[in-house]
Design a protein around this motif. Structure first.
Motif, short mmCIF file in Angstrom:
data_model
loop_
_atom_site.label_atom_id
_atom_site.label_comp_id
_atom_site.label_asym_id
_atom_site.label_seq_id
_atom_site.Cartn_x
_atom_site.Cartn_y
_atom_site.Cartn_z
N ALA A 1 58.69 37.87 44.07
CA ALA A 1 57.61 38.68 44.10
C ALA A 1 56.81 37.40 44.83
CB ALA A 1 57.02 39.23 42.94
N LEU A 2 55.52 38.00 45.46
CA LEU A 2 54.51 37.20 46.05
C LEU A 2 53.41 37.07 45.26
CD1 LEU A 2 56.24 37.60 48.61
CD2 LEU A 2 53.98 37.80 50.15
N LEU A 3 52.69 36.00 45.08
CA LEU A 3 51.53 35.93 44.16
C LEU A 3 50.46 36.03 44.98
CD1 LEU A 3 50.37 35.26 41.67
CD2 LEU A 3 50.41 32.86 42.14
N ILE A 4 49.61 36.67 44.76
CA ILE A 4 48.24 37.22 45.44
C ILE A 4 47.05 36.90 44.60
CG2 ILE A 4 46.79 38.76 46.69
CD1 ILE A 4 49.36 40.44 47.04
N VAL A 5 46.41 36.16 45.02
CA VAL A 5 45.30 35.74 44.03
C VAL A 5 43.93 35.95 44.90
CG1 VAL A 5 43.69 33.78 42.94
CG2 VAL A 5 46.26 33.96 42.73
N ASP A 6 43.26 36.98 44.30
CA ASP A 6 42.08 37.80 44.87
C ASP A 6 41.01 36.68 44.56
OD1 ASP A 6 39.83 38.89 45.28
OD2 ASP A 6 40.46 40.81 44.68
N ASP A 7 40.50 35.82 45.39
CA ASP A 7 39.37 34.68 45.49
C ASP A 7 38.08 35.19 45.82
OD1 ASP A 7 39.61 32.90 43.63
OD2 ASP A 7 39.71 31.21 45.15
N ILE A 8 37.92 36.46 46.10
CA ILE A 8 36.61 36.93 46.54
C ILE A 8 35.54 36.62 45.90
CG2 ILE A 8 35.80 39.13 47.41
CD1 ILE A 8 38.35 40.16 48.04
N GLN A 9 35.50 36.98 44.67
CA GLN A 9 34.38 36.79 43.84
C GLN A 9 34.43 35.17 43.14
OE1 GLN A 9 31.59 38.58 40.13
NE2 GLN A 9 32.72 40.25 41.60
N ALA A 10 35.56 34.94 42.70
CA ALA A 10 35.48 33.63 41.91
C ALA A 10 35.76 32.30 42.98
CB ALA A 10 36.66 33.74 41.05
N GLY A 11 35.90 32.40 44.18
CA GLY A 11 36.29 31.52 45.07
C GLY A 11 34.98 30.80 45.63
N ILE A 12 35.15 30.06 46.43
CA ILE A 12 34.12 29.24 47.17
C ILE A 12 33.12 28.48 46.45
CG2 ILE A 12 32.63 29.71 49.23
CD1 ILE A 12 34.18 31.88 50.32
N GLY A 13 33.83 27.81 45.63
CA GLY A 13 32.77 26.95 44.50
C GLY A 13 32.23 27.54 43.16
N ARG A 14 32.34 28.88 43.56
CA ARG A 14 31.97 29.50 41.97
C ARG A 14 32.41 29.04 40.74
NH1 ARG A 14 27.28 31.88 40.78
NH2 ARG A 14 27.13 32.46 43.03
N THR A 15 33.61 28.51 40.59
CA THR A 15 34.18 28.16 39.31
C THR A 15 34.24 26.86 39.45
OG1 THR A 15 36.46 28.84 40.05
CG2 THR A 15 35.18 30.56 38.63
N GLY A 16 33.82 26.13 40.52
CA GLY A 16 34.16 24.54 40.51
C GLY A 16 34.78 24.22 41.76
N GLY A 17 35.98 24.21 41.81
CA GLY A 17 36.70 23.91 43.24
C GLY A 17 36.14 24.85 44.26
N PHE A 18 36.89 24.86 45.45
CA PHE A 18 36.58 25.58 46.50
C PHE A 18 37.27 26.87 46.14
CE2 PHE A 18 37.26 28.11 50.32
CZ PHE A 18 36.04 27.76 51.11
N PHE A 19 38.62 26.77 45.57
CA PHE A 19 39.28 27.93 45.32
C PHE A 19 39.24 28.00 43.71
CE2 PHE A 19 41.57 26.80 49.24
CZ PHE A 19 41.29 28.13 49.85
#
Lengths: 431, 431, 431, 431
Positions: free
Chosen positions: D240-258
């Protein structure tokens, strides 16, 4: 005895019967007669039947009293096919079922005669639960088996059977872990409740829970009575109907007439089939609590709902076996013997363990390969016995409940010898 | 004769049988015996049977030769329930079916014994067509009826039956207009072809076309042979399987053994049931062209696939009725009589017209109300006859094919009288 | 001019942009600037734009008044992203939309700002129609295009886009033939009505009809006003909502602000997008009759519902172009010119015919191959123009509505030359 | 400050905006300007923004450098709407994204510009995963939120949003318990693995796992890095593919870019949106590993994939904030402050606990009622802050990452005061 002598009949099967046929591949004999727990093939060989039509022949083959009643009915030009007309054998069956089964157990259910297969009774249950609740989702369980029509197939766990849909939609079923699915220490009912209590769990409010009290095809997994009561409570709390599929586990197979009696629960809908006619004739019904019996006439219909031959034998079976406690006591004694003997057999198989309940017990031998090997050896020695479970890893005893005690013991002797031989051969091969 | 005398039996139905029961509401008698085209109730009244178990009793009730074969089998402890084991009656049925039916018609199909209901054979067909093609969509037709299990229900047109799903998903079926759906001048096959040829039509490439050559429940709509050939051609062109559901229209009902013989087409899959056993016993099968028989063993299974009693009567029926052309000729003569008499009856009903083909004919009387009224009068006079059609507007004659000519005529007399009376009463009321 | 000079930028696309990219394959230039109906690439080449962002740029690129309003807003630190907060530009847009568009047309609809894509507005419409009616089925039409999210994709006809779902379920949509799908003489509305009036048609009562008055992607099929009125009547009769997807055909493209004004119908739900912002900025809304506006707060939500930049330009566009009839009259004149010139072009292409309405017209040249060839030649000569239709067989003119008349004529000259050349080359090749 | 002064603008919303509007009900001010972490309304009141467009404004409102770049682009008649044409700002964005984000993290993904909403990026991921694997089932998690279009909605857990589908089919998603769903001691990954390893579990082989590393709407549930690694391993094991929805948590929100960098996993597909443009403009993309980028051109398309304004600001943001580690370090410092302050606040609320990670933290205050009360008090004091969680029980801090430290502290002072007051009032009321 050489069952490998393929009779001349076989050609016709290769030529004209679909590849979907299966049991005849394990048991290639061509059978001609059957009586009680014995089958005879066209070479005159006899076999002890530990499969009993997958629990469709709980009273054995051609029980003399049922047979007499059926011949009398046919001889008198009684109806064979009665649509859903009123007819005397149907009325007699209903009255007897009410008197001997429903009333003594305090059940107010009505009987819906569905198409004469278990799957059809399950289909009716799934549709009715949705109609009653106005909801679509049905919760079914890991390792459950409920038939292979597209609605019922959605509720069946087995990937082999699911694959038969060829990619067609199997919808509106949410799968939850059965009792013990994550080991004995995990309370899966509590997890299910947590999911349903969480409005963001993504599980829509269910129309019903659909389960077997003992999973026949799924590997003789017997749910704990406490777990069944929890599921009943969760269903009530969330406005869902409780459907107990008693097609394989019911009609005396696990002790009482219904498999759920021990747990003291009252399912809203109960699909019945297999041994219902008592004679192996196609017959099925759905038991429905009166408040849920909201069908419009013919809304769920079917041509063979009125198999009058089956009503005749079904009633005769109820009168013969369920008029008093005698039969139940007999079955309990045989089940005890079965447990004892299976424990002894399991003891000689490394890692093996007992599964199931009542006359629906077996041994998890750890692998489908070993289980098949044991069953094949049994067949060589005149015993018909099959496997079940997700990996076919359970050797399953489904003898007629009416089997003579010494014949049961004889069959278990064959099983023990086959198990011992298989284990030895493997041990030697491993050296 | 007073069929309104409700027998004491009736209470048990109210108390314990589901509200889904239906025919017993139109015909409330409690039947006890049946022979040929006659039924007898528990008050000693007899009825002429123009319903024949909805075409499940094409050879009438309790045909003496079939009955004798069945009693002999049971008396000798022949198997009742045979899972999908090889057994002599099954082999004999297959060989006879091959010799008398398949070979003479140049059909190389294999026989898959499905669960013993028409719906189950349709379910198997839907699954197999998807498996073979790797596609999901099945094209079904307006007014088609294919059963009420969830997969088959998706293919059924009737909103009453569809509603029984309680909102559960009925998926992967695309509905197209049957021959004549928009009047005789519109070539619906050409429209269907236009839709499929258009890559932006929104119709995904179909796994199969599923149709009846004559729609039984849908109102005795008989497709033109030319239309059937067009559909066959379109199916082949688009890589779809052709499934002809011959459950109601087959087995002599429209003249030949199969309803599609006249059109000269070769369906890939043919669900059969109803009159297959010849005796009204539950039995069904799916005929499968060998190249499509790609089932894995048990991929489509079911407990009652091996109804051995039904194999016995099914074979006896083939031998008795299909060994030569005699029976077919008889049926053709009766069908001609039927046409002639129905035309005369239709002539007295304003706006009425004939529907159907062979021994599957009826009169579209213009409204369900009038049709029901006529049927109710017939029942008062000892004739069992039912309606069909989207608005129940067709009075449908489904007499046993074996009915004596004078009994057929007698039944039609009753029908004519009932129709005349109903029309007169209405005319008077309208004044 | 050599558009085949691939700029150095291109590598980055091959390396890092998904294969899903498409227009850049037909028009490989790298664009840097745009003004009105002209695009400029990084080599200094200019192109006439007959695609206009697929009708998202009805007022052309960078309209000076809209641009000024936007820069003023940004310079003053006006909000860019406003969730669904109240804010002055939104209020101003709503008031202007009410005053200039809704009130003069007697529309009482409310505005739901959905996620800023047409597909999202369609998704909202599909969900709301089901919520309002309690029904699931939506009727969509052959050749309709409504977006590629999974709900909207179910309503899209194109097999290429449908295939993008990778076999996931596209459900609850029934496909019906659009006006003219079976030729001009077949009244598909009457057939649809016959299907819905028939309780055995297998078509469940629909929640909504979803259609475009002119099908943009489907091949510039323009429905007859009479047909639209029939569909509105059928929808009302069957309790279904009428959804007119005006994403591509609306906002002046076919003459009036809405594409359905000419037919005099009142859709219940109207998805809008593309040219709504007037500047090419992402913005979409669903117009909802007040009685159907039964959403709970945030039941349909999304992060970018409040694209405040778009509110600013959308309002400026309404004020500039819709305050009086001047703009509409101009568009009508250009549309007449377009019709006349396309007729002349069609006359030189064997079998070609005109399609569409207003400034949404094109030529069906009979094959996708020829249409592509013509478009490719146009691009060589500095004209951006695309195909549409099930087989990409329609050369489609979607110039900005604001295009100068002589530039429009110039573009059509290029098109005429390209068509002539393509036809000649083919004729020579065929000799 | 009195935000309860309803401006005259409000009427227009009641009259013409759909009832689906929501944030404006909690924060009824009409906003006019915004700068950094401050919003100003039309009464001249200013507010600290702890919501930041639901994490769409990680760099605050109207960042001066981004604003300057955007105005320069517009002033020069740069494209606004570019379909999926090549254009300089897009090339520049891709090159910068490759250089500053993808390459340093060893990611070989391609960028698919989907329709400019997070839901659209999720839709593209769901479709592509099914296309790549030929499977239909996607595993999503309790409390996940992935948008409200019908495909994405199927993957969303929240019953409020699911209900918006009005009974339409939400299919092909199987729901599994997220990390911690059954308490910290239950390893839900192990249970999921057991389900998938069991061929009779009824869970079909999944096309993908879809999850958020920190669930934003679901209640700031942060998955353990170990759990994420297990899910990645299970996905690989089962094809199976792994999809990480980084819409809200990405772009620095939790520290790193992702958000998943910390766990060291490599998702196959990564939907991005919200803060991607850096300026609050609609923009979304799906990152796709090259081997899975099997889209045909335009198979997933959409009008607004080329929001060129957003490319301009997105690139400027990358250059400004991600050229070195400075910004990340700053964010880490603020996150530490946030943790410390939230712990102090949680300490005064009985039973409260911290949730989340980085600048995506909040307090589970035990009930939605209390959380709403606290947020309402904050708003009275000029702080915009919202709740999340299945019962809205989490007060969630989503301040711009660029917020000045003293403004962050000031906002937290307001929150602390509001929490204290709410708790006191309740304590008094309870006496």
């Amino acid at each position: 005895m050489t069952s490998t002598v393929i009779s001349a009949e076989t050609d016709i099967y290769a030529r004209r019967e679909s590849a979907a046929r299966s049991y005849c591949r394990s048991f290639p004999a061509s059978f001609t007669q059957a009586q009680g727990a014995r089958l005879t093939d066209d070479q005159g060989n006899t076999y002890i039947d530990f499969l009993a039509g997958c629990a469709s022949l709980n009273y054995g083959h051609n029980d003399p009293d049922l047979k007499a009643a059926l011949i009398e009915h046919i001889s008198a030009d009684g109806l064979a096919h009665g649509l859903d007309y009123h007819n005397t054998p149907k009325a007699d069956f209903l009255k007897t079922f009410e008197r001997l089964i429903l009333k003594p157990r305090g059940l107010d259910h009505r009987v819906q005669f569905t198409g004469p297969t278990g799957a059809n009774a399950v289909e009716a249950a799934l549709k009715l639960a949705r109609k009653v609740t106005g909801r679509r989702t049905v919760i079914a369980f890991t390792n459950g088996f409920h038939g292979v029509t597209m609605g019922a197939l959605a509720a069946t766990g087995n990937s082999h059977h699911r694959g038969g849909a060829g990619g067609g939609s199997l919808t509106d079923v949410v799968r939850m872990p059965y009792d013990g699915a994550f080991g004995p220490e995990v309370d899966t009912a509590a997890q299910i409740e947590a999911m349903l209590d969480n409005p963001s769990s993504g599980i829509d409010a269910p129309a019903a829970f659909l389960l077997e009290a003992v999973q026949g095809e799924g590997g003789l997994n017997a749910a704990n009575p406490e777990w069944l009561r929890k599921i009943e409570r969760i269903a009530r709390k969330h406005g869902a109907l409780l459907i107990v599929d008693d097609i394989q586990a019911g009609i005396g197979r696990t002790g009482g007439f219904f498999s759920f009696e021990e747990a003291g629960i009252t399912p809203d809908l109960i699909p019945m089939a297999k041994s219902l006619s008592g004679f192996g004739l196609p017959m099925a019904c759905l038991l429905v609590r009166p408040q849920h019996d909201i069908w419009a006439p013919a809304e769920h219909n079917g041509t063979f709902r009125g198999n009058v031959h089956a009503f005749v034998t079904a009633r005769a079976a109820l009168v013969k076996f369920w008029s008093d406690k005698g039969f139940q006591n007999e079955v309990a004694d045989k089940a005890a013997l079965l447990t004892e003997r299976l424990q002894r057999i399991a003891a000689i198989i490394p890692g093996a363990s007992l599964k199931g309940r009542g006359m629906m017990q077996g041994i998890d031998v750890g692998s489908g390969e070993l289980a098949s090997e044991i069953c094949a050896r049994c067949y060589e020695d005149g015993l018909i016995i099959e496997t079940s479970g997700a990996h076919d890893e359970v050797v399953k005893v489904l003898a007629p409940l009416t089997i003579e005690t010494d014949l049961l013991a004889h069959g278990l002797d064959i099983l023990q010898a086959a198990a011992g031989e298989s284990v030895c051969v493997r041990a030697l091969a491993a050296e």
